[in-house]
Design an enzyme around this catalytic site. Sequence first.
Site, PDB file in Angstrom:
ATOM      1  N   LYS A 177       0.816  -1.219   0.000  1.00 17.70           N
ATOM      2  CA  LYS A 177       0.000   0.000   0.000  1.00 17.70           C
ATOM      3  C   LYS A 177       0.849   1.267   0.000  1.00 17.70           C
ATOM      4  CE  LYS A 177      -4.358  -1.730   1.843  1.00 17.70           C
ATOM      5  NZ  LYS A 177      -5.351  -1.669   2.939  1.00 17.70           N
ATOM      6  N   ARG A 194      -3.517  -9.830   5.419  1.00 15.66           N
ATOM      7  CA  ARG A 194      -3.991  -9.905   4.033  1.00 15.66           C
ATOM      8  C   ARG A 194      -2.846  -9.444   3.144  1.00 15.66           C
ATOM      9  NH1 ARG A 194      -6.572  -6.690   0.120  1.00 15.66           N
ATOM     10  NH2 ARG A 194      -8.195  -7.802  -1.064  1.00 15.66           N
TER      11      ARG A 194
END
Length: 279
Positions: A226, A260
Amino acid sequence: MTDLTHSFMDFSLPKIMAVLNVTPDSFSDGGTYYTGNRQPDLSRVLNRVDLMLSEGAHLIDVGGESTRPGAEPVSSEEELARVLPVVEAIVSRFDVPVSVDTSTPSVISEAARAGASMINDVRALRRPGALTAAATSGLPVCLMHMLGEPQQMQLDPGYVDITADVKAFLLERATTCEAAGIPRSKILIDPGFGFGKTLQHNLILFRSLPELVGLGFPVLVGVSRKSLVGAILDKPVEERMVGSVVLGMLAIRRGVKVLRVHDISATADALKILQAVEG
């Protein structure tokens, strides 16, 4: 057949959730398993799942709607066409729990019928009908915090107190789910790193993970590749593996139960090292 939901919900050891986006536009793997004619390439999908499992994935998270910053919503029909064939194919071939990353009531219901083991919702079951669909499915749910919607969530997000605000939101959603008939034992929470949060918000929230763990629900974290990692390292998406894995291990040390991730093998290796050293 193995009770996949029960095995997944055993958090005596942390779990690795592998990301499988059957979309044309997800920020990291968008288009990888999508043929362009509104149908996933099932052969490619199954080959990828086989590799994911060999690398150490405990759970496959299938998504049919991109929720990257600026992403546009898709119709329920489009999302169903992307997700259902994939869930059915994975369940029929592999003995692995399948999570479905969706906010759409019809997708929740149909995915449950297709054999999904969990619903993972970035909107925390706030779309009309989603809560009822999830409760009726009987599946565990993961409730994530997101400020606004993907189209505008990164446009100057603001909080009174990021940790307190996220905790209050997740507690309210969990309480609402329990009132709707979803047992507390089937609820996970996710602080939603990168979803309506600046770098500083993300860092404060990360340091506060023990407070979220203290709420009593298993905590799921998704920081893989991210912008949080990119901003710290000043590196593009394809060069964020090491940073993602380090953050993942720091999250595990703070009590997180599910990671995740995109980089499964590297995460599994790091987790083995962490467990060997810390016991």
